[in-house]
Structure formats: structure tokens, C-alpha cells
Design a protein around this motif. Structure first.
Motif, mmCIF file in Angstrom:
data_model
loop_
_atom_site.group_PDB
_atom_site.id
_atom_site.type_symbol
_atom_site.label_atom_id
_atom_site.label_comp_id
_atom_site.label_asym_id
_atom_site.label_seq_id
_atom_site.Cartn_x
_atom_site.Cartn_y
_atom_site.Cartn_z
ATOM 1 N N THR A 1 15.663 -30.975 19.539
ATOM 2 C CA THR A 1 15.409 -29.923 18.566
ATOM 3 C C THR A 1 14.203 -30.218 17.686
ATOM 4 N N ASP A 2 13.716 -31.454 17.683
ATOM 5 C CA ASP A 2 12.548 -31.782 16.881
ATOM 6 C C ASP A 2 11.296 -31.203 17.516
ATOM 7 N N LYS A 3 10.309 -30.958 16.675
ATOM 8 C CA LYS A 3 9.037 -30.437 17.154
ATOM 9 C C LYS A 3 8.396 -31.446 18.089
ATOM 10 N N GLU A 4 7.907 -30.969 19.209
ATOM 11 C CA GLU A 4 7.189 -31.798 20.160
ATOM 12 C C GLU A 4 5.738 -31.350 20.191
ATOM 13 N N ASN B 1 9.048 -26.222 19.873
ATOM 14 C CA ASN B 1 10.438 -26.634 20.019
ATOM 15 C C ASN B 1 10.930 -26.052 21.339
ATOM 16 N N SER C 1 4.685 -37.227 17.809
ATOM 17 C CA SER C 1 5.879 -36.477 18.162
ATOM 18 C C SER C 1 7.116 -37.168 17.606
ATOM 19 N N LYS C 2 8.110 -36.372 17.258
ATOM 20 C CA LYS C 2 9.342 -36.920 16.693
ATOM 21 C C LYS C 2 10.376 -37.231 17.768
ATOM 22 N N SER D 1 16.609 -39.689 22.129
ATOM 23 C CA SER D 1 16.796 -38.275 22.403
ATOM 24 C C SER D 1 16.826 -38.017 23.901
#
Length: 196
Positions: A3-6, A124, A162-163, A168
Motif C-alpha cells: 500500500t505504500d507509494k512505489e 500505489n 521507495s518505501k 512487504s
């Protein structure tokens, strides 16, 4: 689901640069081309973007063009049509009318000289699919529907920003390559012990 921004970086064959009759500086090119395999991401998987993956975002979202992902250097917006995005048969095409300010002029100059030759996009994931490619011992991800938020001309890959973390990936059932290697070695050792 991640769900984190890539953020993804792509080197493009050539960004288009032009000055219009009214003095507006414009750049353009492709954000991404359909179904082309990316470079290896985080050493763990390849990625492709399916045709139509941005369709929903183009209808619903406010999308910004940023200079190297910096929110304080906005180059354009689809709201006022200074950023134009279109899915065509080849991929997601963009065109930006750069602002007549210092960073707009700097961006134009850097792209004209070829110092900045990449495009990145922040998103996302709404829907994707994963496939394990046994011959290569690698996963391949296909982005089916993404929530596009920004596109950025950029000189360097943005993956470190990237987060998304390996944890993940594991949550998605993607076993990191190093872990697969260790499990394989362990199984081979157990087989050797059974043969004794």
C-alpha cells in the motif's frame, strides 16, 4: 497488498524538448511502455506494466509532474492541462509545458543537454499479479491497475526512495532469492544425510 507509494525509474530513448511560438518550453516522451520487462528491482523481481494500467487514474486523479520527485518543484498538473497524459498503443505518453521560472528553465536546460534522460513515476498498486519464473529463479510482477500520483523527469533511479521493503514482498508470498537459496541448500544437505 503493498500500500505504500512505489517509485519506478526508466531510461527513455529520448525526451522530446521544444519551445513553442509563445515561448512555452515543453518536454515529452513516454513514462512507460507496455509489457516491457524492467530491470531487476531490489535484486528480487522484474516488473511489467499491462496496457490500460493507468486508465482509471487518468480519469479520476490529480496527477502532478515533479522535478526529480520533489514536491516543492512542480512542473505541471493534469488539472490545468500543463501536464498531459495519454495511454496509446505503445505506452503512457506525457507532455509537460514547463513553468516560466527558475526550476522550469533549469529542467529544460538539463533535459536539452541530455544530463537528465530518465522518467520516473510514483504510484500505489490497486491490482497486480505475480509469477515465479523457475528457469531464472526470479519473480515477475505485472502491474494491472495502478493509482498514478506523479511523473518525474529524473537523472537517477528512484528505487532507494521507495518505501517498499523486502518484508512487504514476503507478505505477498514472494520468497526473496537469498532465502530460496538457503532453503535449497538445506534440502540438499538433508538429502545427503538420508543417503548416508
Amino acid at each position: 497488498m503493498i500500500t505504500d507509494k512505489e517509485i519506478r525509474y526508466l531510461t527513455v530513448p529520448k525526451l522530446d524538448v521544444r519551445t513553442q511560438d509563445d515561448g512555452t518550453m515543453s518536454i515529452g516522451g513516454y513514462v512507460v511502455k507496455w509489457d516491457q520487462r524492467s530491470g531487476l528491482i531490489w535484486g528480487e523481481f522484474y516488473e511489467r506494466v499491462a496496457k490500460g494500467a493507468f486508465a482509471k487514474s487518468l480519469e479520476e486523479n490529480t496527477i502532478k509532474a515533479l522535478w526529480n520527485h520533489r514536491m516543492d518543484y512542480v512542473l505541471g498538473s493534469n488539472n490545468n492541462k500543463t501536464l498531459r497524459l495519454e495511454e496509446d498503443s505503445a505506452g503512457l505518453r506525457f507532455e509537460i509545458d514547463l513553468p516560466n521560472n527558475s526550476w522550469g528553465k533549469d529542467a529544460y536546460e538539463s533535459i536539452s543537454r541530455g544530463d537528465v534522460d530518465g522518467v520516473s513515476f510514483g504510484f500505489n498498486v490497486r491490482s497486480d499479479s505475480w509469477q515465479y519464473i523457475k528457469d531464472e529463479d526470479i519473480y515477475e510482477r505485472t502491474l494491472l491497475d495502478v493509482d498514478l500520483r506523479e511523473v518525474s523527469p529524473t537523472p537517477f533511479p528512484a528505487y532507494p526512495d521507495s518505501k517498499v521493503a523486502k518484508r512487504s514482498l514476503e507478505d505477498l508470498g514472494v520468497v526473496p532469492k537469498e532465502q530460496r537459496k538457503l532453503e535449497k541448500e538445506k534440502l540438499l544437505m538433508e538429502l545427503d544425510l538420508l543417503n548416508i
